[in-house]
Each structure stands twice: as C-alpha cells, then as structure tokens.
Write a protein that holds these residues in place. Structure first.
Motif, PDB file in Angstrom:
ATOM      1  N   MET A   1       0.910  -1.201  -0.085  1.00  0.00           N
ATOM      2  CA  MET A   1      -0.118  -0.004  -0.036  1.00  0.00           C
ATOM      3  C   MET A   1       0.936   1.306  -0.058  1.00  0.00           C
ATOM      4  N   HIS A   2       0.509   2.022  -0.821  1.00  0.00           N
ATOM      5  CA  HIS A   2       1.422   3.638  -1.035  1.00  0.00           C
ATOM      6  C   HIS A   2       0.350   4.670  -0.602  1.00  0.00           C
ATOM      7  N   SER A   3       0.877   5.203   0.440  1.00  0.00           N
ATOM      8  CA  SER A   3       0.154   6.493   0.944  1.00  0.00           C
ATOM      9  C   SER A   3       1.193   7.550   0.673  1.00  0.00           C
ATOM     10  N   VAL A   4       0.628   8.841   0.119  1.00  0.00           N
ATOM     11  CA  VAL A   4       1.310  10.297   0.071  1.00  0.00           C
ATOM     12  C   VAL A   4       0.678  10.928   0.957  1.00  0.00           C
ATOM     13  N   VAL A   5       1.517  11.804   1.907  1.00  0.00           N
ATOM     14  CA  VAL A   5       1.024  12.499   2.819  1.00  0.00           C
ATOM     15  C   VAL A   5       1.435  13.914   2.463  1.00  0.00           C
ATOM     16  N   CYS A   6       0.640  15.050   2.035  1.00  0.00           N
ATOM     17  CA  CYS A   6       1.084  16.110   1.769  1.00  0.00           C
ATOM     18  C   CYS A   6       1.155  17.099   3.180  1.00  0.00           C
ATOM     19  N   ILE A   7       2.005  17.584   3.261  1.00  0.00           N
ATOM     20  CA  ILE A   7       2.313  18.409   4.426  1.00  0.00           C
ATOM     21  C   ILE A   7       2.675  19.945   4.250  1.00  0.00           C
ATOM     22  N   LYS A   8       2.775  20.903   4.901  1.00  0.00           N
ATOM     23  CA  LYS A   8       2.989  22.024   5.023  1.00  0.00           C
ATOM     24  C   LYS A   8       3.605  22.627   6.216  1.00  0.00           C
ATOM     25  N   GLN A   9       4.925  23.308   5.885  1.00  0.00           N
ATOM     26  CA  GLN A   9       5.713  23.853   7.136  1.00  0.00           C
ATOM     27  C   GLN A   9       5.091  25.391   7.103  1.00  0.00           C
ATOM     28  N   VAL A  10       4.692  25.647   8.376  1.00  0.00           N
ATOM     29  CA  VAL A  10       3.753  26.934   8.766  1.00  0.00           C
ATOM     30  C   VAL A  10       4.690  27.566  10.011  1.00  0.00           C
TER      31      VAL A  10
ATOM     32  N   ASN B   1       2.665  22.097   9.878  1.00  0.00           N
ATOM     33  CA  ASN B   1       1.302  22.196  10.300  1.00  0.00           C
ATOM     34  C   ASN B   1       0.550  20.905  11.222  1.00  0.00           C
ATOM     35  N   PRO B   2       0.204  21.507  12.379  1.00  0.00           N
ATOM     36  CA  PRO B   2       0.008  20.491  13.276  1.00  0.00           C
ATOM     37  C   PRO B   2      -1.249  19.378  12.977  1.00  0.00           C
ATOM     38  N   TYR B   3      -1.976  19.861  12.114  1.00  0.00           N
ATOM     39  CA  TYR B   3      -3.109  18.971  11.567  1.00  0.00           C
ATOM     40  C   TYR B   3      -2.549  18.085  10.639  1.00  0.00           C
ATOM     41  N   ASP B   4      -1.568  18.214  10.088  1.00  0.00           N
ATOM     42  CA  ASP B   4      -0.996  17.285   8.980  1.00  0.00           C
ATOM     43  C   ASP B   4      -0.113  16.407   9.766  1.00  0.00           C
TER      44      ASP B   4
ATOM     45  N   VAL C   1      -0.382   5.074  -6.643  1.00  0.00           N
ATOM     46  CA  VAL C   1      -0.887   5.712  -5.109  1.00  0.00           C
ATOM     47  C   VAL C   1      -1.972   4.896  -4.852  1.00  0.00           C
ATOM     48  N   ASP C   2      -2.292   4.535  -3.511  1.00  0.00           N
ATOM     49  CA  ASP C   2      -3.444   4.128  -2.943  1.00  0.00           C
ATOM     50  C   ASP C   2      -4.233   5.194  -2.365  1.00  0.00           C
ATOM     51  N   LEU C   3      -3.782   6.075  -1.531  1.00  0.00           N
ATOM     52  CA  LEU C   3      -4.272   6.971  -0.647  1.00  0.00           C
ATOM     53  C   LEU C   3      -3.491   8.096  -0.534  1.00  0.00           C
ATOM     54  N   ILE C   4      -4.329   9.294  -0.634  1.00  0.00           N
ATOM     55  CA  ILE C   4      -3.515  10.504  -0.448  1.00  0.00           C
ATOM     56  C   ILE C   4      -3.870  11.230   0.836  1.00  0.00           C
ATOM     57  N   PHE C   5      -3.337  11.607   1.693  1.00  0.00           N
ATOM     58  CA  PHE C   5      -3.671  12.162   3.147  1.00  0.00           C
ATOM     59  C   PHE C   5      -3.203  13.835   3.107  1.00  0.00           C
ATOM     60  N   THR C   6      -3.998  14.524   3.718  1.00  0.00           N
ATOM     61  CA  THR C   6      -3.762  15.788   4.095  1.00  0.00           C
ATOM     62  C   THR C   6      -4.289  16.142   5.354  1.00  0.00           C
ATOM     63  N   GLY C   7      -3.914  17.009   6.199  1.00  0.00           N
ATOM     64  CA  GLY C   7      -4.832  17.459   7.427  1.00  0.00           C
ATOM     65  C   GLY C   7      -5.774  18.208   6.948  1.00  0.00           C
ATOM     66  N   LYS C   8      -6.590  18.659   8.153  1.00  0.00           N
ATOM     67  CA  LYS C   8      -7.937  19.215   7.838  1.00  0.00           C
ATOM     68  C   LYS C   8      -7.826  20.631   7.173  1.00  0.00           C
ATOM     69  N   GLN C   9      -6.932  21.174   7.556  1.00  0.00           N
ATOM     70  CA  GLN C   9      -6.433  22.813   7.120  1.00  0.00           C
ATOM     71  C   GLN C   9      -5.146  22.936   7.626  1.00  0.00           C
ATOM     72  N   THR C  10      -4.809  24.149   7.140  1.00  0.00           N
ATOM     73  CA  THR C  10      -3.546  24.548   7.714  1.00  0.00           C
ATOM     74  C   THR C  10      -3.832  25.451   8.735  1.00  0.00           C
ATOM     75  N   ILE C  11      -2.928  26.002   9.803  1.00  0.00           N
ATOM     76  CA  ILE C  11      -3.139  27.025  10.770  1.00  0.00           C
ATOM     77  C   ILE C  11      -2.764  28.496  10.107  1.00  0.00           C
ATOM     78  N   ASP C  12      -2.226  28.537   8.995  1.00  0.00           N
ATOM     79  CA  ASP C  12      -1.629  29.859   8.767  1.00  0.00           C
ATOM     80  C   ASP C  12      -2.525  30.414   7.477  1.00  0.00           C
ATOM     81  N   GLY C  13      -3.512  29.527   6.845  1.00  0.00           N
ATOM     82  CA  GLY C  13      -4.289  30.026   5.794  1.00  0.00           C
ATOM     83  C   GLY C  13      -5.848  29.580   6.000  1.00  0.00           C
TER      84      GLY C  13
END
Ligand code: FAD
Lengths: 432, 281
Positions: B1-10, B35-38, B114-126
């Motif tokens: 299983m391949h997951s890709v997690v999109c994160i952001k530095q805030v 980003n804590p949600y990520d 890719v099987d799954l893509i993850f992101t946090g629910k939102q960013t804390i800066d935007g």
C-alpha cells in the motif's frame, strides 16, 4: 542495530556545537545528541556573545550568524529601592568593525551554529535524551538514549549537557552540584518596536546597550540583574544563588517582578509585550567547584564542567572554548593514532590550564566564598552609596563639609571602621 | 500500500504577532513547525503501513527551509520525502498549490501507484481547507474530508470505510480506492520514532523537484501570476476597548450587592432601566 562513532557529543548548546564542529572539521565521525526539539530550544542565556571565542572556531561568523545588536555601551548600576548609582561607558571604539560583543537570541544562534557543525560533517539528532553512559569498567564506550533501539557506541563521549549534568553524576564522575555553587536565573524577553528601543537607549539601528545591575534587586541575596537590548526586544532578568533562594524563601519571579517595577527600569520596558519567560541554572561555584573533567573515554565541557566566570558574566565563551579544546584533544590523539585513555586525555587539562578559561577562573577563585559570607555587598553598600550620592547632590543649605562628615558617619555607623577596612580587603581579595 | 501525505511547514501561529505600528505580520524569528493538523494525517498513514505494509511518501511544496519539516516526518517513520520547490511558486494561492501538488502526485505515480493521499484538515496559517479537495478534484479521486477514523481497508476489493465527523453526528462512509482523505485533529497521537528512523532522517538525501521536474512548463500558470486570489488587507482585530469591571464584593449583604450592581448597570444602560420599569408597570 547499534551504530558506532568516533565521538558522541551530548548536547547542542555552545559547548556541544563547538565540539561537534571542531571534531567534524578534524575528520572524525561524530554524532551529536540533543534532547530539545531543535538546538537552542532549551537554552536560556541572556545573551551576550563574545566575538573572540566564536571567531577562533568560525572566523567569518559575522557574515552569517544571526546577531541582534553590537554593544556600544555598558552600564553598571548599583540599585537601592528607589535609585541607582552607576557608570555608563559608551565608546565609538565599540562601533569600529570588527565588533567585540553582540546580543544574540540563543534559539536562533544555536540553530545556526549547529547547522555549521552539520555542514562540516557532524550528524545531529534532536528530541533524544541521553539517559546514561555505557561503561565497560571505568571506560565510557557509548550512550543509552530514551529512543527505541537506543544504544550507540563511540570511542569517546564529550559531555556538553549543561549545568546540571545528570550523566556525569550517574556515572560517578563527580558528586551532585550544590545549591551554593549554582545561581538560579529568571529572565523575560519583552517585545518593543525597534524604533522605541533605539529612542529609549539613544542608539542607532544596529547598536546595543547592556545594563548590569547589583544591589537591592537581589533582595539581600548574592546575585545580580541584567538588561540587554535586542533588535526588537529587551531581555531582562535576575539571578541569585540557589542556596540563598532556599534560605530566604523569595520566589524568583517575585524578584523579577520587583525589578521590573523599579522606577529606573520600569520606563525602559513600558508598553512592551512579554514574549518569553524562562528560568535556568548558572554554575557560579567558580574554580573550586570544577570537577575532574576527563577520564577513560570521556571529557566534560561547558557548564557541565562549571566553566563560568560569574563576575564577568562570561559563560558561553568559556563553553565554546572548552568544547573546542576537548575536541582538539581528541582530533590530535586520533591523528597520532593514540587511544582515548585517561592518561592521553589529560592533554585536555593542560590545554585548559594554558587558556584564559582556567587563568581567569583561578584569579577569581575566592570570590564565591567571600560574597557568600559577606552579604553586606548586596544590601548595606548599595544603600550607603545611594544615600551618599543623595546627600552630595541635593542642595539644601547644608555646607559641604558637614555633608561629607555625615556620609562618613553613615558608613562607619553601618559597618564600623574596622568593618570598612575588612570589607575593602575582602572585596580586593575577591577580585584580585 | 502506498500512501502519500501532503504536509506544509507553517509559522508557529502561537508565536506570531502583528506589528503594532505597521500592522504587518511579523514572521521574523517565529519558529517554523509542521502544520499540526498534518501530523494526524501522517500518523494515520504510518498506522496503515504498520497494518498492511507498504510505503509512506511525504510531499511538501515550499521554500528550501521546508526541508526541516520533511526530515522530521522521516524521523517519525516516513519512507520517502519530496520537496517541491521553485522560485516561480512564490505567492501561490490554494488553486495553484493544488495544481502543483497534483502535478507532483502524477509524477510520483509514474514510478509507484498511489492508493491513498492524506492531508490535514486545514493549515493553521491559511485555514482554507481547500488544497486537499482541490487535489482530489483534479485527480478525480474520491474525497473524504474531516475523517476521524479509518475503520478498515479492503485491499482486495479496493475499498475503504471511514468515520467522518459531520455536524450533529458521525457518518460511516465507504468508498473505493484510490482516494484522498483529510484527517481531523485529535484522532491519533504521533509516535516517537526509533533511533534508526532518526539516523535515516538525518542522512536521507532529500529529493528536490522543481517546476520542470513535475512537468509544469509555463511559469505564468503558478505563483502570483497564476493565482486568482487577492489578499487585499491583513489586520489584527481591534481589541475590545471596554474592559470588564471588577467590583469588590467584601462585607456587603446580598441585598445591597444586588442593588449596587443594578444601579451600576442602569447608569450605563439607561434604556434598559426604562424598559424594565415599563414592563414592571
Ligand atoms: C539567564 C542567563 C543569562 C546568561 N547570560 C550570559 C551572557 O550574557 N553571556 C555569556 O557568555 N553567558 C551567559 N550565560 C551562561 C551561558 O548561557 C552558558 O554558560 C552556556 O549556555 C553554556 O553552554 P553549554 O553548551 O555548556 O550548555 P547549554 O547551553 O546549557 O547546552 C546544554 C545542552 O545540552 C542539552 N542536554 C542536556 N542534557 C542532555 C541529555 N541528557 N541528553 C541530550 N541533550 C542534553 C540541553 O538541552 C542543552 O541544549 C547566561 C546564562 C543564563 C541562565
């Protein structure tokens, strides 16, 4: 799978970074372990950076290091409850490059310094606490960490883990540090717009001022206060011996609050927004408190070895220098193909003795004891000095001769003639 | 299983302040964090890897300093990390960000599906919560937002069941893989990585992909030029000028207290007094 390195450095403060950088530059395979989230995240220094020590390690540090302001003015204040008497020394000589002293924010500086160490080839891991040293008999052969799979081996370990070095105590290298050998300092960073700071201290864009304070701000305890200008903030704090805090039952923050409300200090920070509050120990035992700092496979550098010159407020430069010297010792031995035995590592002691570190600490070796026993330097004298100034300066129809006499009498009444001579002698002995 | 997690530095928003004079956000000296949600998204991906094996890839689009955020993800146990970085990306809005990340994901899929893509629910800066859904739309993936729990994954039938927090209740949803999940906060707790993970993270040779690597030819389609969103003004909300009044309550009978309070209230709000008097009549 346990890894093996030439050297493990515990801590990424001033001593640890200086050591890791020097070791990596010297071609050794070095691992540095820091418990904070990032290097510097746990460090609380004021902070003044003395250029000389870092210059010996990274000569062109001025080009890239995060520096706040270079210092052009030093104020020394002796305070009583409502006044201060003191000296201000400002000089254009301090405005000539290369500058001699800077204010820094440790969290920023340490990250930069650590980046240099990593660029030189050191491997740094953070958020990892070294829980104990791994020993083979008396020889240190590695460290155990709080991470899973946490044992790592090395030919030598440099303990640069700061003032309260649990590791050395646990390994039996020296006893617990004593409350009378450490000061507890609290400090705050207060944000103010850059222009406000520059107007209040009468300084230009990059220029800075230090105020060192003694007297009644320490509430009769052995201690001092300080105030430094950063680019967009002011750092201020106060520190007293832990043994005195214990005895007097004054809380550090109450002391700091009092200091902030002093009529000479309050206007300097008026309207500011407090950004950060921190407390930290400072080794103040001086020369006599320094433990043995080398042995089979281990060396101690920085605050962990009690290398602080309290009266001159120098700590970070001693930390960097001792870290560098410890690392140089290992690099030289490695190059000569010699093992890191206690006998060979005694070279570190000789390097220390030859440097300003031990020379300065030796000079002030009597100071801690004398100040511990003579609290009048922190209580009676500040008041006497302030009253004397008050008497002399106030114009009230009393003739000058009478004024001088009354000043003299106030001193004698407070300390007696013999006491005054004794105090002068003691003060001289302390700083001789 | 391949997951890709999109994160952001805030920037750590707890430490951001607005300049009192110029009203601009002062970023200088503010520490950068993931980003804590990520982190909830990453931990969920790592848990799936624990259960089903496979690979977790972390991606971020950002400036070179975002490297630190990626290394941190590696130290938690992610297998690979890609920094998508290009000067032309500066000033990208959420539309462009989802465009560039989609291009990145397509590039990743060239070497591994890719099987799954993850992101946090939102960013804390935007705080927009737009990038994840934007990617799902562009890839034509199933989209599961505000997921609080992954109930199970059936790799054979390529199905996933999740719990989704919705207003007034929890939904149990089933959909097909591949899909994009935006993870809700507080749903799991980030692990403390092994020593081996830390070493790997410190030594890992980060992949840095620029615009041309991800196949975006035209620089006008990204960055400020490609972004229709305009931030016209940033300002700190004015603190309320009226402060709560503290009244000393000592040594007074309840009756006296009540009348003192009422008297104070009525002096400040005479209209209220008239109103009450009218009704009492
Ligand atoms: C309020 C205050 C003001 C000061 N002002 C000045 C000043 O103006 N000028 C000056 O020169 N000096 C000043 N000092 C002194 C100076 O801060 C220290 O001398 C200097 O920081 C010592 O450096 P170090 O590397 O030995 O220790 P530290 O800087 O304390 O670094 C030790 C590091 O080791 C880490 N560590 C500890 N234990 C472990 C473990 N078990 N595992 C992993 N990591 C660990 C810590 O997290 C820390 O990062 C001040 C100190 C204080 C408290």
């Amino acid at each position: 799978m346990a890894e093996k390195f030439d050297v493990i450095v515990v801590g990424a403060g001033m001593a640890g970074n200086a050591a890791a950088y020097t070791l990596a530059k010297g071609g050794l395979n070095v691992l540095q372990i820091e418990r904070g989230e990032t290097p510097g995240s746990k460090n609380v220094q004021g902070a003044i950076l003395y250029a000389d020590a870092i210059e010996k390690i990274i000569p062109d540090f001025r080009d890239e290091a995060p520096l706040e302001r270079h210092l052009i003015e030093q104020r020394v204040w002796v305070l009583d409850d409502s006044s201060y008497i003191g000296t201000h020394y400002r000089s254009e000589a301090f405005n000539q490059e290369p500058y001699n002293r800077y204010t820094i924010i440790r969290a920023h500086f340490d990250q930069w310094f650590n980046k240099k160490a990593r660029e030189a080839g050191a491997l740094t891991i953070c958020e990892t606490t070294v829980s104990e040293l791994l020993l083979d008999g008396k020889k240190v052969i590695g460290v155990r960490t709080d991470r899973k799979g946490g044992e790592i081996y090395a030919d030598a370990v440099i303990l640069a883990d700061g003032v309260n070095s649990r590791l050395a105590v646990k390994a039996g290298f020296h006893a617990e540090i004593q409350p009378r050998d450490v000061a507890l300092a609290v400090k705050e960073i207060h944000f103010l717009p850059q222009e406000t700071i520059e107007a209040r201290f009468n300084i230009g864009e990059e220029e800075g001022v230090v105020i060192e304070m003694a007297g009644k701000i320490s509430a009769g305890m052995m201690g001092t206060g300080f105030l430094y200008t950063n680019k967009e903030s002011i750092t201020l704090g106060v520190g007293c011996m832990l043994s005195d805090f214990k005895q007097q039952k004054v809380t550090p923050y109450a002391l700091l609050d009092r200091m902030k409300s002093h009529p000479s200090i309050a206007p300097l920070i008026a309207g500011s927004e407090m950004k950060e509050y921190a407390a930290h120990l400072i080794p103040e035992g001086g020369y006599n408190a320094i433990p043995q700092v080398w042995g089979d496979g281990w060396l101690i550098a920085g605050d962990a070895g009690q290398f602080v010159n309290g009266i001159h407020r120098e700590g970070s430069n001693l930390a960097m220098t001792t870290g560098m010297l410890a690392a140089q010792t290992l690099v030289e031995l490695k190059q000569a193909g010699k093992p890191f035995t206690a006998g060979n590592l005694a070279k570190y002691k000789r390097k220390l003795d030859d440097s300003f570190v031990m020379k300065d600490l030796k000079k002030y070796r009597r100071m801690p004891d004398i100040f511990h026993k003579n609290k009048q330097f922190f209580t009676t004298y500040p008041e006497l000095l302030s009253k004397a100034a008050q008497t002399l300066i106030r114009v009230d129809g009393v003739d000058k001769k009478t004024k001088e006499k009354s000043i003299k009498q106030s001193f004698v009444a407070a300390r007696s003639r013999l006491g005054l001579i004794g105090d002068a002698f003691r003060f001289w002995r302390a700083v001789e | 299983m391949h997951s890709v997690v999109c994160i952001k530095q805030v920037p750590d928003s707890a430490q951001i302040r607005v300049h009192p004079v110029t009203n601009t956000i002062m970023r200088q000296g503010v520490p950068a964090i993931i980003n804590p949600y990520d982190l909830f998204a990453l931990e969920e991906a790592l848990r799936l890897k624990d259960r089903f094996g496979g690979t977790v890839t972390v991606v971020t689009m950002g400036p070179p300093m975002a490297e630190a955020a990626l290394r941190k993800c590696l130290s938690y146990g992610a297998d690979d990390a890609i920094l998508v970085s290009d000067r032309s990306f500066a000033g990208s809005d959420t539309l462009v960000t989802s465009y560039a990340l989609t291009a990145t994901l397509r590039k990743i899929m060239e070497s591994m599906p890719v099987d799954l893509i993850f992101t946090g629910k939102q960013t804390i800066d935007g705080d927009t919560a737009q990038v994840g859904p934007g990617i799902a739309k562009r890839l034509d993936y199933q989209l599961l937002t505000y997921v609080s729990k992954i109930v199970d994954v059936d790799l054979e039938h390529r199905e996933i069941r999740v719990e989704r927090r919705a207003e007034g209740g929890v939904q149990l949803l089933k959909t097909t893989l591949p899909c994009l999940i935006t993870m809700l906060e507080g749903t799991n707790e980030m692990r403390f990585g092994d020593l081996d993970d830390l070493f790997r993270a410190a030594r890992y040779e980060l992949k840095v992909w620029d615009r041309t690597v991800i196949g975006i030819e035209d620089p006008e389609t990204v960055g400020v030029k490609g972004s229709p969103t305009v931030v016209s003004k940033v300002f700190a909300p004015r603190p309320r000028s009226q402060r709560a009044e503290i009244i000393d309550l000592q040594d007074d009978s309840p009756k006296n207290l009540a009348s003192t309070l009422l008297a104070r209230m009525f002096t400040q709000h005479p209209k209220l007094e008239r109103e009450i008097a009218k009704r009492a009549r």
